[in-house]
Design a protein around this motif. Structure first.
Motif, mmCIF file in Angstrom:
data_model
loop_
_atom_site.group_PDB
_atom_site.id
_atom_site.type_symbol
_atom_site.label_atom_id
_atom_site.label_comp_id
_atom_site.label_asym_id
_atom_site.label_seq_id
_atom_site.Cartn_x
_atom_site.Cartn_y
_atom_site.Cartn_z
ATOM 1 N N TRP A 113 37.878 32.127 24.458
ATOM 2 C CA TRP A 113 38.525 30.965 25.084
ATOM 3 C C TRP A 113 37.558 29.797 25.099
ATOM 4 O O TRP A 113 37.914 28.664 24.733
ATOM 5 C CB TRP A 113 38.967 31.333 26.495
ATOM 6 C CG TRP A 113 39.840 30.321 27.181
ATOM 7 C CD1 TRP A 113 40.197 29.078 26.719
ATOM 8 C CD2 TRP A 113 40.483 30.476 28.447
ATOM 9 N NE1 TRP A 113 41.016 28.451 27.630
ATOM 10 C CE2 TRP A 113 41.208 29.286 28.699
ATOM 11 C CE3 TRP A 113 40.503 31.495 29.394
ATOM 12 C CZ2 TRP A 113 41.942 29.110 29.865
ATOM 13 C CZ3 TRP A 113 41.250 31.312 30.561
ATOM 14 C CH2 TRP A 113 41.961 30.134 30.791
ATOM 15 N N ASP A 137 43.233 31.720 27.251
ATOM 16 C CA ASP A 137 44.321 31.657 28.226
ATOM 17 C C ASP A 137 44.548 32.984 28.949
ATOM 18 O O ASP A 137 45.652 33.268 29.422
ATOM 19 C CB ASP A 137 45.629 31.223 27.552
ATOM 20 C CG ASP A 137 45.580 29.840 26.937
ATOM 21 O OD1 ASP A 137 44.497 29.229 26.920
ATOM 22 O OD2 ASP A 137 46.626 29.379 26.441
ATOM 23 N N HIS A 140 46.587 33.253 32.408
ATOM 24 C CA HIS A 140 48.040 33.137 32.487
ATOM 25 C C HIS A 140 48.771 33.968 31.439
ATOM 26 O O HIS A 140 49.928 34.342 31.652
ATOM 27 C CB HIS A 140 48.440 31.660 32.366
ATOM 28 C CG HIS A 140 48.049 30.854 33.562
ATOM 29 N ND1 HIS A 140 46.736 30.525 33.845
ATOM 30 C CD2 HIS A 140 48.792 30.335 34.574
ATOM 31 C CE1 HIS A 140 46.690 29.827 34.964
ATOM 32 N NE2 HIS A 140 47.921 29.706 35.424
ATOM 33 N N ALA A 141 48.111 34.261 30.331
ATOM 34 C CA ALA A 141 48.769 35.048 29.290
ATOM 35 C C ALA A 141 48.602 36.548 29.506
ATOM 36 O O ALA A 141 49.465 37.333 29.084
ATOM 37 C CB ALA A 141 48.213 34.659 27.916
ATOM 38 N N LYS A 181 44.833 26.234 34.633
ATOM 39 C CA LYS A 181 45.957 25.611 33.926
ATOM 40 C C LYS A 181 45.519 24.395 33.114
ATOM 41 O O LYS A 181 46.112 24.083 32.082
ATOM 42 C CB LYS A 181 47.042 25.190 34.925
ATOM 43 C CG LYS A 181 47.793 26.319 35.589
ATOM 44 C CD LYS A 181 48.823 25.765 36.561
ATOM 45 C CE LYS A 181 49.559 26.867 37.290
ATOM 46 N NZ LYS A 181 50.538 26.318 38.262
ATOM 47 N N ASP A 182 44.489 23.706 33.588
ATOM 48 C CA ASP A 182 44.033 22.495 32.906
ATOM 49 C C ASP A 182 43.328 22.784 31.587
ATOM 50 O O ASP A 182 43.022 21.855 30.832
ATOM 51 C CB ASP A 182 43.065 21.718 33.812
ATOM 52 C CG ASP A 182 43.732 21.196 35.064
ATOM 53 O OD1 ASP A 182 44.963 20.993 35.040
ATOM 54 O OD2 ASP A 182 43.018 20.995 36.069
ATOM 55 N N LEU A 184 44.242 25.557 29.366
ATOM 56 C CA LEU A 184 44.991 26.428 28.465
ATOM 57 C C LEU A 184 45.059 25.807 27.076
ATOM 58 O O LEU A 184 45.195 24.593 26.938
ATOM 59 C CB LEU A 184 46.396 26.667 29.020
ATOM 60 C CG LEU A 184 46.478 27.302 30.412
ATOM 61 C CD1 LEU A 184 47.926 27.425 30.870
ATOM 62 C CD2 LEU A 184 45.789 28.664 30.442
ATOM 63 N N PHE A 186 46.890 27.442 24.187
ATOM 64 C CA PHE A 186 47.997 27.825 23.321
ATOM 65 C C PHE A 186 49.193 26.879 23.405
ATOM 66 O O PHE A 186 50.102 26.961 22.586
ATOM 67 C CB PHE A 186 48.460 29.247 23.636
ATOM 68 C CG PHE A 186 47.599 30.319 23.009
ATOM 69 C CD1 PHE A 186 47.185 30.209 21.696
ATOM 70 C CD2 PHE A 186 47.218 31.430 23.740
ATOM 71 C CE1 PHE A 186 46.401 31.191 21.109
ATOM 72 C CE2 PHE A 186 46.431 32.419 23.173
ATOM 73 C CZ PHE A 186 46.017 32.299 21.843
ATOM 74 N N GLY A 187 49.177 25.982 24.370
ATOM 75 C CA GLY A 187 50.302 25.074 24.514
ATOM 76 C C GLY A 187 50.249 23.839 23.632
ATOM 77 O O GLY A 187 51.201 23.061 23.595
ATOM 78 N N ALA A 188 49.134 23.643 22.933
ATOM 79 C CA ALA A 188 48.968 22.460 22.070
ATOM 80 C C ALA A 188 48.267 22.890 20.783
ATOM 81 O O ALA A 188 47.568 23.908 20.767
ATOM 82 C CB ALA A 188 48.151 21.385 22.794
ATOM 83 N N LYS A 214 47.806 36.150 17.560
ATOM 84 C CA LYS A 214 48.322 34.869 18.063
ATOM 85 C C LYS A 214 47.306 33.758 17.847
ATOM 86 O O LYS A 214 47.662 32.653 17.425
ATOM 87 C CB LYS A 214 48.671 34.997 19.543
ATOM 88 C CG LYS A 214 49.295 33.749 20.154
ATOM 89 C CD LYS A 214 49.701 33.996 21.604
ATOM 90 C CE LYS A 214 50.357 32.758 22.204
ATOM 91 N NZ LYS A 214 50.789 32.981 23.614
ATOM 92 N N HIS A 218 47.483 30.380 15.532
ATOM 93 C CA HIS A 218 47.442 29.104 16.256
ATOM 94 C C HIS A 218 46.434 28.115 15.672
ATOM 95 O O HIS A 218 46.661 26.904 15.716
ATOM 96 C CB HIS A 218 47.117 29.373 17.726
ATOM 97 C CG HIS A 218 47.277 28.190 18.619
ATOM 98 N ND1 HIS A 218 48.498 27.605 18.870
ATOM 99 C CD2 HIS A 218 46.365 27.465 19.307
ATOM 100 C CE1 HIS A 218 48.334 26.580 19.686
ATOM 101 N NE2 HIS A 218 47.054 26.469 19.970
#
Length: 255
Positions: A113, A137, A140-141, A181-182, A184, A186-188, A214, A218
């Motif tokens: 990460w 992540d 949360h993942a 959360k700030d 992470l 995998f969301g972008a 994943k 990515h």
């Protein structure tokens, strides 16, 4: 090239950060790209894989840097104050102040990460990226979705739960997860054009190998290779695993 290290090479040193806490680190100087080791959650820089790479650096003559994040190992610090963002800043402190030139970054588990965050923060510095059981992540993942009922209840009621599976229980707070959360990834999109190599054990019971797949999907680079070790666990510290690790690092140095 074989380098004979000076007596003061690879001793534990301390870097004082801008925020005022110290980072304990070890450094071997050498030619070519510097290999930066980013360790895992609740691990330290004296682990088997890090030491194997330090020994390799001495033999092969490349630079090597390893360190302990805030709240880990020789760095120490109040665990309750530890955050993903603080560890991210620790990485930048080391990169910006203790290294020069191109880097081959090798991240293990949570260090994976940190490697993806470094790709975002200092893409111009990274020649190649190696991952071992990468856990981007993970908060949360992987962690939150797999809490047992008792842990979930404790987190809801008291704002923290104690995670087992380590030498002693590890307190995980809601504040830790909220801050994560700030960071992470995998969301972008994760844009990186250099070579990427990933090692992942198919018997990993901490970070499933599908998480390594994943990550491979990515990253934007077209030069991504994922090696699955059928009997490999999360640590990947057996003799054959370590051979794969050193081969991977040498390939990234030579790329």
């Amino acid at each position: 090239m074989t380098m004979k290290p000076d007596d003061n090479q690879d001793e534990v040193r301390v870097w004082r950060t801008q925020s005022g806490h110290d980072i304990a680190y070890r450094q071997i100087t050498g030619a070519g790209p510097t290999v930066l080791w980013l360790g895992g959650f609740k691990s330290d820089m004296t682990g088997t894989k890090a030491q194997v790479l330090a020994d390799m650096a001495v033999r092969a003559g490349f630079g090597f840097v390893r360190f302990d994040y805030f709240g880990h190992g020789a760095t120490g610090g109040d665990w309750n104050a530890a955050r993903i963002g603080l560890w991210r800043q620790d990485v930048l402190e080391v990169v910006d102040n203790l290294t020069k030139g191109p880097l081959v970054v090798v991240g293990s588990s949570m260090g994976g990460w940190m490697t993806t965050l470094l790709i975002k923060d200092r893409p111009e510095r990274i020649k190649g990226a190696g991952f071992i059981a990468p856990a981007p992540d993970f908060t949360h993942a992987l962690m939150l979705p797999n809490l047992n009922p008792e842990e979930r209840h404790a987190l809801t009621v008291s704002g923290a739960f104690v995670m087992t599976g380590y030498d002693q229980g590890v307190t995980m707070s809601q504040a830790f997860f909220d801050e994560a959360k700030d960071h992470l990834v995998f969301g972008a999109p994760l844009t990186f054009d250099g070579p990427v190599r990933i090692l992942h054990g198919m018997k990993d019971d901490v970070v499933p190998w599908s998480h390594g797949v994943k990550l491979a999907e990515h990253i934007s680079s077209g030069d991504v290779r994922l090696t699955l070790i059928k009997d490999g666990d999360h640590r990947l510290s057996g003799p054959e695993d370590l051979k794969l690790l050193t081969a991977m690092v040498q390939e990234l140095i030579d790329a």
